[in-house]
Write a protein that holds these residues in place. Structure first.
Motif, PDB file in Angstrom:
ATOM      1  N   THR A  81      30.487  49.643  54.908  1.00  0.00           N
ATOM      2  CA  THR A  81      29.952  48.402  54.356  1.00  0.00           C
ATOM      3  C   THR A  81      31.064  47.627  53.655  1.00  0.00           C
ATOM      4  OG1 THR A  81      27.789  49.425  54.002  1.00  0.00           O
ATOM      5  CG2 THR A  81      28.266  47.413  52.767  1.00  0.00           C
ATOM      6  N   ILE A  82      31.076  46.310  53.859  1.00  0.00           N
ATOM      7  CA  ILE A  82      32.042  45.449  53.191  1.00  0.00           C
ATOM      8  C   ILE A  82      31.301  44.542  52.218  1.00  0.00           C
ATOM      9  CG2 ILE A  82      32.002  43.676  55.017  1.00  0.00           C
ATOM     10  CD1 ILE A  82      35.051  43.329  54.451  1.00  0.00           C
ATOM     11  N   THR A  83      31.855  44.385  51.018  1.00  0.00           N
ATOM     12  CA  THR A  83      31.271  43.542  49.975  1.00  0.00           C
ATOM     13  C   THR A  83      32.298  42.526  49.523  1.00  0.00           C
ATOM     14  OG1 THR A  83      29.875  45.368  49.193  1.00  0.00           O
ATOM     15  CG2 THR A  83      30.224  43.520  47.676  1.00  0.00           C
ATOM     16  N   ARG A  84      31.944  41.256  49.577  1.00  0.00           N
ATOM     17  CA  ARG A  84      32.857  40.228  49.082  1.00  0.00           C
ATOM     18  C   ARG A  84      32.752  40.168  47.567  1.00  0.00           C
ATOM     19  NH1 ARG A  84      32.546  34.126  51.345  1.00  0.00           N
ATOM     20  NH2 ARG A  84      32.226  35.318  53.291  1.00  0.00           N
ATOM     21  N   GLU A 130      45.771  21.286  37.122  1.00  0.00           N
ATOM     22  CA  GLU A 130      45.211  20.829  35.848  1.00  0.00           C
ATOM     23  C   GLU A 130      45.922  21.550  34.703  1.00  0.00           C
ATOM     24  OE1 GLU A 130      43.007  18.491  35.623  1.00  0.00           O
ATOM     25  OE2 GLU A 130      42.259  18.359  37.691  1.00  0.00           O
ATOM     26  N   GLU A 131      45.845  20.977  33.512  1.00  0.00           N
ATOM     27  CA  GLU A 131      46.475  21.606  32.352  1.00  0.00           C
ATOM     28  C   GLU A 131      45.860  22.979  32.054  1.00  0.00           C
ATOM     29  OE1 GLU A 131      49.062  20.822  30.428  1.00  0.00           O
ATOM     30  OE2 GLU A 131      49.503  19.110  31.728  1.00  0.00           O
ATOM     31  N   GLN A 132      44.572  23.102  32.298  1.00  0.00           N
ATOM     32  CA  GLN A 132      43.893  24.377  32.083  1.00  0.00           C
ATOM     33  C   GLN A 132      43.062  24.702  33.313  1.00  0.00           C
ATOM     34  OE1 GLN A 132      41.633  24.073  28.430  1.00  0.00           O
ATOM     35  NE2 GLN A 132      43.440  24.456  27.174  1.00  0.00           N
ATOM     36  N   VAL A 133      43.025  25.980  33.660  1.00  0.00           N
ATOM     37  CA  VAL A 133      42.218  26.422  34.787  1.00  0.00           C
ATOM     38  C   VAL A 133      41.482  27.695  34.382  1.00  0.00           C
ATOM     39  CG1 VAL A 133      44.086  27.779  35.824  1.00  0.00           C
ATOM     40  CG2 VAL A 133      42.218  26.943  37.257  1.00  0.00           C
ATOM     41  N   GLU A 134      40.234  27.789  34.786  1.00  0.00           N
ATOM     42  CA  GLU A 134      39.411  28.943  34.427  1.00  0.00           C
ATOM     43  C   GLU A 134      39.196  29.808  35.660  1.00  0.00           C
ATOM     44  OE1 GLU A 134      37.312  31.545  32.035  1.00  0.00           O
ATOM     45  OE2 GLU A 134      38.493  29.798  31.455  1.00  0.00           O
ATOM     46  N   PRO A 135      39.718  31.030  35.655  1.00  0.00           N
ATOM     47  CA  PRO A 135      39.457  31.918  36.788  1.00  0.00           C
ATOM     48  C   PRO A 135      38.042  32.473  36.737  1.00  0.00           C
ATOM     49  CG  PRO A 135      40.658  33.106  35.097  1.00  0.00           C
ATOM     50  CD  PRO A 135      40.543  31.678  34.622  1.00  0.00           C
ATOM     51  N   ASP A 136      37.498  32.783  37.889  1.00  0.00           N
ATOM     52  CA  ASP A 136      36.283  33.588  37.939  1.00  0.00           C
ATOM     53  C   ASP A 136      36.701  35.050  37.896  1.00  0.00           C
ATOM     54  OD1 ASP A 136      34.678  31.404  38.095  1.00  0.00           O
ATOM     55  OD2 ASP A 136      34.184  31.608  40.212  1.00  0.00           O
ATOM     56  N   ILE A 137      36.002  35.839  37.100  1.00  0.00           N
ATOM     57  CA  ILE A 137      36.357  37.249  36.925  1.00  0.00           C
ATOM     58  C   ILE A 137      35.113  38.093  37.147  1.00  0.00           C
ATOM     59  CG2 ILE A 137      37.246  39.004  35.349  1.00  0.00           C
ATOM     60  CD1 ILE A 137      38.884  36.819  34.015  1.00  0.00           C
ATOM     61  N   SER A 138      35.247  39.124  37.974  1.00  0.00           N
ATOM     62  CA  SER A 138      34.136  40.028  38.249  1.00  0.00           C
ATOM     63  C   SER A 138      34.602  41.473  38.087  1.00  0.00           C
ATOM     64  CB  SER A 138      33.588  39.811  39.668  1.00  0.00           C
ATOM     65  OG  SER A 138      34.606  40.047  40.632  1.00  0.00           O
ATOM     66  N   VAL A 139      33.648  42.351  37.831  1.00  0.00           N
ATOM     67  CA  VAL A 139      33.934  43.775  37.661  1.00  0.00           C
ATOM     68  C   VAL A 139      33.114  44.548  38.676  1.00  0.00           C
ATOM     69  CG1 VAL A 139      33.906  45.739  36.067  1.00  0.00           C
ATOM     70  CG2 VAL A 139      34.373  43.432  35.202  1.00  0.00           C
ATOM     71  N   TYR A 140      33.768  45.496  39.346  1.00  0.00           N
ATOM     72  CA  TYR A 140      33.124  46.266  40.411  1.00  0.00           C
ATOM     73  C   TYR A 140      33.424  47.740  40.184  1.00  0.00           C
ATOM     74  CZ  TYR A 140      31.875  47.692  45.211  1.00  0.00           C
ATOM     75  OH  TYR A 140      31.307  48.287  46.309  1.00  0.00           O
ATOM     76  N   GLN A 141      32.357  48.539  40.104  1.00  0.00           N
ATOM     77  CA  GLN A 141      32.526  49.984  39.911  1.00  0.00           C
ATOM     78  C   GLN A 141      33.012  50.615  41.205  1.00  0.00           C
ATOM     79  OE1 GLN A 141      31.523  51.121  36.741  1.00  0.00           O
ATOM     80  NE2 GLN A 141      32.595  53.044  37.152  1.00  0.00           N
ATOM     81  N   LEU A 142      34.095  51.373  41.124  1.00  0.00           N
ATOM     82  CA  LEU A 142      34.703  51.957  42.308  1.00  0.00           C
ATOM     83  C   LEU A 142      34.312  53.421  42.490  1.00  0.00           C
ATOM     84  CD1 LEU A 142      38.310  50.518  41.947  1.00  0.00           C
ATOM     85  CD2 LEU A 142      36.642  49.891  43.702  1.00  0.00           C
ATOM     86  N   GLU A 143      34.254  53.824  43.754  1.00  0.00           N
ATOM     87  CA  GLU A 143      34.121  55.224  44.132  1.00  0.00           C
ATOM     88  C   GLU A 143      35.469  55.696  44.685  1.00  0.00           C
ATOM     89  OE1 GLU A 143      31.563  57.060  43.546  1.00  0.00           O
ATOM     90  OE2 GLU A 143      30.194  55.456  42.881  1.00  0.00           O
ATOM     91  N   PRO A 144      35.717  57.012  44.665  1.00  0.00           N
ATOM     92  CA  PRO A 144      37.050  57.507  45.040  1.00  0.00           C
ATOM     93  C   PRO A 144      37.537  57.084  46.423  1.00  0.00           C
ATOM     94  CG  PRO A 144      35.807  59.236  43.931  1.00  0.00           C
ATOM     95  CD  PRO A 144      34.856  58.096  44.149  1.00  0.00           C
ATOM     96  N   GLU A 145      36.635  56.892  47.387  1.00  0.00           N
ATOM     97  CA  GLU A 145      37.069  56.583  48.749  1.00  0.00           C
ATOM     98  C   GLU A 145      37.016  55.099  49.074  1.00  0.00           C
ATOM     99  OE1 GLU A 145      35.157  59.074  51.590  1.00  0.00           O
ATOM    100  OE2 GLU A 145      35.689  60.923  50.542  1.00  0.00           O
ATOM    101  N   ASP A 146      36.738  54.253  48.086  1.00  0.00           N
ATOM    102  CA  ASP A 146      36.693  52.810  48.316  1.00  0.00           C
ATOM    103  C   ASP A 146      38.071  52.260  48.655  1.00  0.00           C
ATOM    104  OD1 ASP A 146      34.022  52.859  47.719  1.00  0.00           O
ATOM    105  OD2 ASP A 146      34.220  51.890  45.760  1.00  0.00           O
ATOM    106  N   ARG A 147      38.071  51.157  49.381  1.00  0.00           N
ATOM    107  CA  ARG A 147      39.277  50.374  49.604  1.00  0.00           C
ATOM    108  C   ARG A 147      39.012  48.961  49.110  1.00  0.00           C
ATOM    109  NH1 ARG A 147      38.846  52.881  55.396  1.00  0.00           N
ATOM    110  NH2 ARG A 147      36.855  53.288  54.364  1.00  0.00           N
ATOM    111  N   VAL A 148      39.986  48.374  48.431  1.00  0.00           N
ATOM    112  CA  VAL A 148      39.885  46.992  47.968  1.00  0.00           C
ATOM    113  C   VAL A 148      40.915  46.167  48.732  1.00  0.00           C
ATOM    114  CG1 VAL A 148      39.930  45.422  46.004  1.00  0.00           C
ATOM    115  CG2 VAL A 148      39.184  47.796  45.685  1.00  0.00           C
ATOM    116  N   ILE A 149      40.480  45.022  49.251  1.00  0.00           N
ATOM    117  CA  ILE A 149      41.319  44.161  50.078  1.00  0.00           C
ATOM    118  C   ILE A 149      41.481  42.812  49.388  1.00  0.00           C
ATOM    119  CG2 ILE A 149      41.537  43.023  52.317  1.00  0.00           C
ATOM    120  CD1 ILE A 149      39.500  45.233  53.301  1.00  0.00           C
ATOM    121  N   LEU A 150      42.708  42.363  49.252  1.00  0.00           N
ATOM    122  CA  LEU A 150      43.020  41.004  48.824  1.00  0.00           C
ATOM    123  C   LEU A 150      43.609  40.269  50.015  1.00  0.00           C
ATOM    124  CD1 LEU A 150      44.855  41.735  45.434  1.00  0.00           C
ATOM    125  CD2 LEU A 150      42.392  41.563  45.843  1.00  0.00           C
TER     126      LEU A 150
END
Length: 269
Positions: A148-151, A189-209
């Motif tokens: 399963t892939i999750t964005r 712009e002089e200021q920019v606000e990033p969106d930030i999210s938190v994701y609980q990981l399992e040992p075999e997960d892979r994260v892709i950027l």
């Protein structure tokens, strides 16, 4: 007191693609800091390659000063995370990156208007691994678990906003002439606000950027297929993704970073 072993490792790969004459993407794999970064200079703007590299370098340089490095990994007491706001280092470093781009553009008028997307991943390893993802623009983060892939990010783009408002369907967004128009980017712009999210990981997960040079060529299910086809190898996953993006046309620069825990001998991953 024993410190947790920081075991997550990343691999990155970038390619100019088959149409563009230069590569405006940049990335950093900083395993020792628990930090991975991908940026995509704004195509068609002066200095897109300068902006993306400035952003990546600024985040990497600011990170140990921001309280972001994991405890015991090159930053000493800077690794003491604030449990009330574990995303604070991300905000600080992205603000520093935005400032660096603006300052360079002010020193070099020929670079006026340059900007970049950015997606950054930090993994907090204890007590249970968490992925903290910050992004500005349309470079993305995904998590792959089992089959399963999750964005993990939502594009800061005009068409994404229309989709969320119910004014465009996802299919219409894919071919819309304004699909590359960003609603947020570093350096604009002089200021920019990033969106930030938190994701609980399992040992075999892979994260892709990745940059949009991948996501313009492959949909989410096709990205998943290429990652699964690599078995447990992040090196092969990067190669599969870049090669498939180019096989489908390679209309843009493509950059991918894949992060996971190393496969140990005898592991079934």
């Amino acid at each position: 007191m024993a410190r947790p072993s920081f075991q997550w490792r990343g691999v990155g790969l970038t390619h100019t693609g088959l149409v563009r004459s230069s590569n405006q993407d940049a990335f950093a794999v900083l395993d020792h800091l628990g930090l991975w970064i991908v940026a995509d200079g704004m195509g068609g703007h002066a200095g897109g390659d300068v902006a993306s590299r400035l952003a990546v370098d600024a985040v990497a340089a600011e990170w140990p000063l921001s309280g972001g490095a994991p405890h015991g990994h090159d930053a000493g007491d800077a690794g003491q995370l604030d449990p009330a706001d574990p995303a604070l280092p991300m905000r600080r470093t992205i603000a520093a990156a935005n400032h660096a781009i603006l300052m360079e553009a002010s020193r070099r008028p020929e670079l006026t208007g340059m900007g970049t997307t950015l997606v950054a991943l930090r993994i907090v390893p204890d007590p249970h691994a968490r992925a903290i993802v910050a992004h500005v623009g349309d470079s993305r983060a995904y998590a792959v678990r089992d089959r399963t892939i999750t964005r993990l990010t939502r594009d800061h783009s005009w068409v994404e906003e229309q989709v969320r408002a119910g004014l465009l369907s996802p299919a219409e967004a894919l071919s819309h002439p304004w699909r590359h128009v960003l609603s947020r980017a570093l350096g604009t712009e002089e200021q920019v606000e990033p969106d930030i999210s938190v994701y609980q990981l399992e040992p075999e997960d892979r994260v892709i950027l990745c940059t949009d040079g991948l996501t313009k060529m492959l949909d989410d299910d096709q990205i998943l297929d290429q990652v699964l086809g690599a078995g447990g190898s992040p090196h092969q996953a990067c190669r599969n993704l870049v090669q498939e993006a180019n096989r489908r046309g390679g209309f843009d620069n493509v950059t991918v970073v894949v992060v996971r825990q190393p496969v140990t001998p005898g592991s079934a991953r």
